[in-house]
Motif scaffolding. Structure first.
Motif, PDB file in Angstrom:
ATOM      1  N   SER A 198       1.719  -3.160  -0.398  1.00  0.00           N
ATOM      2  CA  SER A 198       1.274  -1.886   0.167  1.00  0.00           C
ATOM      3  C   SER A 198       1.681  -0.717  -0.728  1.00  0.00           C
ATOM      4  O   SER A 198       0.910   0.229  -0.920  1.00  0.00           O
ATOM      5  CB  SER A 198       1.871  -1.716   1.569  1.00  0.00           C
ATOM      6  OG  SER A 198       1.409  -0.537   2.181  1.00  0.00           O
ATOM      7  N   LEU A 217      -0.613  -0.734  -3.699  1.00  0.00           N
ATOM      8  CA  LEU A 217      -1.927  -0.210  -3.308  1.00  0.00           C
ATOM      9  C   LEU A 217      -1.902   1.307  -3.230  1.00  0.00           C
ATOM     10  O   LEU A 217      -2.817   1.985  -3.711  1.00  0.00           O
ATOM     11  CB  LEU A 217      -2.334  -0.806  -1.956  1.00  0.00           C
ATOM     12  CG  LEU A 217      -3.623  -0.259  -1.336  1.00  0.00           C
ATOM     13  CD1 LEU A 217      -4.822  -0.574  -2.235  1.00  0.00           C
ATOM     14  CD2 LEU A 217      -3.838  -0.837   0.062  1.00  0.00           C
ATOM     15  N   CYS A 218      -0.843   1.845  -2.638  1.00  0.00           N
ATOM     16  CA  CYS A 218      -0.717   3.298  -2.488  1.00  0.00           C
ATOM     17  C   CYS A 218      -0.787   4.003  -3.844  1.00  0.00           C
ATOM     18  O   CYS A 218      -1.619   4.896  -4.057  1.00  0.00           O
ATOM     19  CB  CYS A 218       0.595   3.632  -1.773  1.00  0.00           C
ATOM     20  SG  CYS A 218       0.994   5.399  -1.743  1.00  0.00           S
ATOM     21  N   SER A 236      -1.717   2.826  -6.731  1.00  0.00           N
ATOM     22  CA  SER A 236      -2.958   2.526  -7.461  1.00  0.00           C
ATOM     23  C   SER A 236      -4.072   3.463  -7.009  1.00  0.00           C
ATOM     24  O   SER A 236      -4.848   3.973  -7.831  1.00  0.00           O
ATOM     25  CB  SER A 236      -3.364   1.064  -7.244  1.00  0.00           C
ATOM     26  OG  SER A 236      -2.386   0.185  -7.754  1.00  0.00           O
ATOM     27  N   LEU A 237      -4.161   3.699  -5.693  1.00  0.00           N
ATOM     28  CA  LEU A 237      -5.161   4.628  -5.166  1.00  0.00           C
ATOM     29  C   LEU A 237      -4.880   6.059  -5.619  1.00  0.00           C
ATOM     30  O   LEU A 237      -5.807   6.818  -5.922  1.00  0.00           O
ATOM     31  CB  LEU A 237      -5.200   4.542  -3.636  1.00  0.00           C
ATOM     32  CG  LEU A 237      -5.776   3.248  -3.057  1.00  0.00           C
ATOM     33  CD1 LEU A 237      -5.597   3.213  -1.544  1.00  0.00           C
ATOM     34  CD2 LEU A 237      -7.255   3.106  -3.417  1.00  0.00           C
ATOM     35  N   PHE A 256      -0.189   4.214   3.056  1.00  0.00           N
ATOM     36  CA  PHE A 256       0.230   2.881   2.612  1.00  0.00           C
ATOM     37  C   PHE A 256       1.636   2.918   1.999  1.00  0.00           C
ATOM     38  O   PHE A 256       2.382   1.946   2.094  1.00  0.00           O
ATOM     39  CB  PHE A 256      -0.771   2.323   1.611  1.00  0.00           C
ATOM     40  CG  PHE A 256      -2.144   2.135   2.184  1.00  0.00           C
ATOM     41  CD1 PHE A 256      -2.409   1.102   3.066  1.00  0.00           C
ATOM     42  CD2 PHE A 256      -3.175   2.999   1.853  1.00  0.00           C
ATOM     43  CE1 PHE A 256      -3.666   0.929   3.611  1.00  0.00           C
ATOM     44  CE2 PHE A 256      -4.442   2.833   2.384  1.00  0.00           C
ATOM     45  CZ  PHE A 256      -4.698   1.804   3.272  1.00  0.00           C
TER      46      PHE A 256
END
Length: 554
Positions: free
Chosen positions: A398, A401-402, A404-405, A424
């Motif tokens: 998570s 992902l955070c 990366s976004l 996230f």
């Protein structure tokens, strides 16, 4: 011969009669057994519900202290600039850097954190918890009444020493009060109150500072702390072992490893201070001296614990246990990532959207919700399945992902939907805190839980200092380089770069092409810092995958 059948018939008839007559009685007996079993189950469920209500009542009392201590942290972030300005006007300690109002608290917390586990074993949980409340109360009162910077810093040091116990003792008590499979669920409540406290602290501090002054932001905490001390004295009951009851206070004092505690505190203080000053490019000789002191004190601490102390303040063999080293490593990385996120997000919106401090801080709300939901979800999962490794891995994913976004979407013009991706990151922190704590307590012996828990909090507190310092250093280094590249050939470009580096508010006064160049330099610097956080989250993921798991049974 004829009599024998006559005798046999009544015997058979009698046997049948007994069977027929006793069948209803047997059925009644079985029915009574069923009723008794149901009654016992009902009593057991009632006792279980009563116990749960009792535990929840005790935890609710303890959460008041968690809320106050965490709210105070962000409250000071919102007020320390006003405090410093007032003391400068009054001439009381203007020679001291105002950031020490924040730093002194963190250093005191780290230096005293590991002691609470052993002290609670020697003196009992309740007296040590009340002592931590009392320290925080005294420190808060001193800070609120301070007339110069030195008095304020002394108050903050005492506050930090108390805060270390107010939070860690709650988690220690959780392992005493509830079964291991339910610890994560209750631990999630602690995380929620911590997060809500940190969120409210800045808002409360800012409001009180603007209306009635920063002193009341401190003094206003005192009634809540007094209430907590009374409620803990009234509600919290803990079993006293016969050996503890027979020991005098002097005997207990002699059991404390004062020498080890001293060397440990010096080592922690020197190393953290060196790291913090190093990120600010302090004098090299000062840094070298601090590192030498830290390493020397650490070596003396290790020798003391190994050869001198009968009851080490922190047994070194704990660091050789797989559950301990993996838990400390993951929580260190996750906490560092979380505080870096808290540092970067408001700064991003201040620069790219000309947001005020309040508006920029409001963008952290999705992370707060994520932290809350992540902790609650993991608590329910572990209670139902008894497995804590999957959420530990998911927490790292998570976080990856955070960031990366953020790397893809945050390019200077961020939509409302794009600003929500930090959910996230908060979710990762909430999941990791609950899952890692259960993994730690499941992997150590019962008598080691208290000390291992305080060690985990120490790891988290050090990560808070290191996370902000490292993220700031990486970002500033990248920004300095990018501004030089963008403005180096421009007339007066070096002066503009210096002003941008010194004051974020200056960026908000720029317009046109110059502003676009500066924003581009900022965005590139943010992206570099986000990339580092992804790498750190990847490390936590690898550690989580390699960690071992003991399934928790009821």
């Amino acid at each position: 011969m004829t009599a024998r059948p006559a005798l046999e018939v009544p015997l058979v008839a009698s046997e049948n009669t007994i069977e027929q007559e006793t069948t209803p009685l047997l059925g009644q007996e079985n029915s009574n057994d069923d009723l008794e079993t149901q009654r016992n189950d009902s009593v057991s469920e009632s006792q279980h519900e009563q116990t749960e209500r009792s535990v929840f009542g005790i935890i609710s009392v303890l959460l008041i202290g968690v809320f106050v201590s965490q709210a105070d942290t962000t409250l000071v972030f919102a007020t320390y600039a006003h405090i410093t300005s007032e003391f400068i006007r009054l001439g009381g300690g203007s020679w001291i850097d105002g950031s020490w109002i924040v730093t002194s608290f963190g250093l005191a917390t780290c230096a005293t954190q590991p002691m609470y586990g052993r002290l609670s074993q020697i003196f009992g949980r309740k007296p040590i918890l009340q002592m931590s409340y009392l320290l925080f109360l005294i420190g808060t009162a001193i800070a609120g009444l301070a007339r110069n910077m030195m008095q304020m810093i002394i108050g903050r040091i005492i506050q930090g020493a108390g805060s270390a116990g107010m939070v860690s003792m709650v988690s220690i008590l959780l392992t005493d009060l509830v079964p291991l499979h339910e610890v994560a669920a209750y631990r999630s409540y602690v995380n929620i109150f911590s997060t809500v406290g940190r969120s409210c602290g800045g808002l409360i501090g800012g409001y009180l500072t603007q209306t009635i002054g920063w002193r009341w932001a401190f003094i206003g905490q005192c009634p809540l702390l007094l209430l907590s001390i009374v409620l803990v004295w009234w509600k919290l009951e803990e079993p006293q072992h016969e050996v503890e009851l027979k020991q005098s206070v002097w005997t207990k004092l002699k059991r404390i490893d004062f020498v080890g505690a001293f060397f440990m505190s010096v080592a922690i203080l020197a190393c953290i201070t060196a790291f913090d000053l190093g990120s600010k490019k302090a004098n090299t000789s000062v840094l070298f001296t601090l590192v030498v002191i830290g390493v020397s004190a650490g070596a003396l601490f290790a020798l003391t614990e190994r050869f001198w102390a009968k009851e080490p303040i922190f047994p070194l063999e704990l660091l050789g246990q797989h559950a301990v080293i993996t838990s400390y490593s993951i929580i260190f990385i996750q906490t560092g990532i979380q505080v870096a996120l808290m540092f970067l997000v408001p700064l991003y919106f201040q620069v790219t959207a000309n947001a005020s401090m309040g508006e920029a801080g409001a963008h952290l709300v999705p992370a707060v919700f994520g932290n809350t939901l992540g902790g609650l979800a993991v608590g329910a999962w572990i209670k139902r399945t008894g497995r804590y490794k999957p959420p530990t891995i998911l927490a790292s994913m998570s976080a990856m992902l955070c960031f990366s976004l953020l790397l893809v979407l945050w390019r200077g013009h961020t939509s409302t939907a794009g600003s929500l991706v930090i959910f996230f990151g908060g979710c990762a922190s909430g999941m990791a805190n609950s899952a890692v704590f259960v993994g730690l307590t499941a992997g150590v012996e019962k008598h080691q839980m208290a000390i291992a828990t305080t060690g985990m909090y120490l790891s988290s507190n050090i990560a808070m200092v290191a996370g902000v310092s490292a993220a700031s250093a990486i970002f500033q280094s990248a920004l300095r380089s990018n501004l030089h590249r963008a403005l180096g050939r421009m007339l007066g470009g070096d002066e503009i770069a210096k002003r941008v580096l010194a004051d974020v508010a200056y960026v908000q006064t720029l317009h046109g092409g110059l502003r676009r160049l500066v924003i581009r330099a900022f965005v590139t610097s943010f992206r570099r810092t986000f990339s580092v956080q992804i790498a750190l989250a990847s490390m936590a993921l690898v550690i989580g995958v390699l960690s071992r798991q003991k399934k928790i049974t009821r």
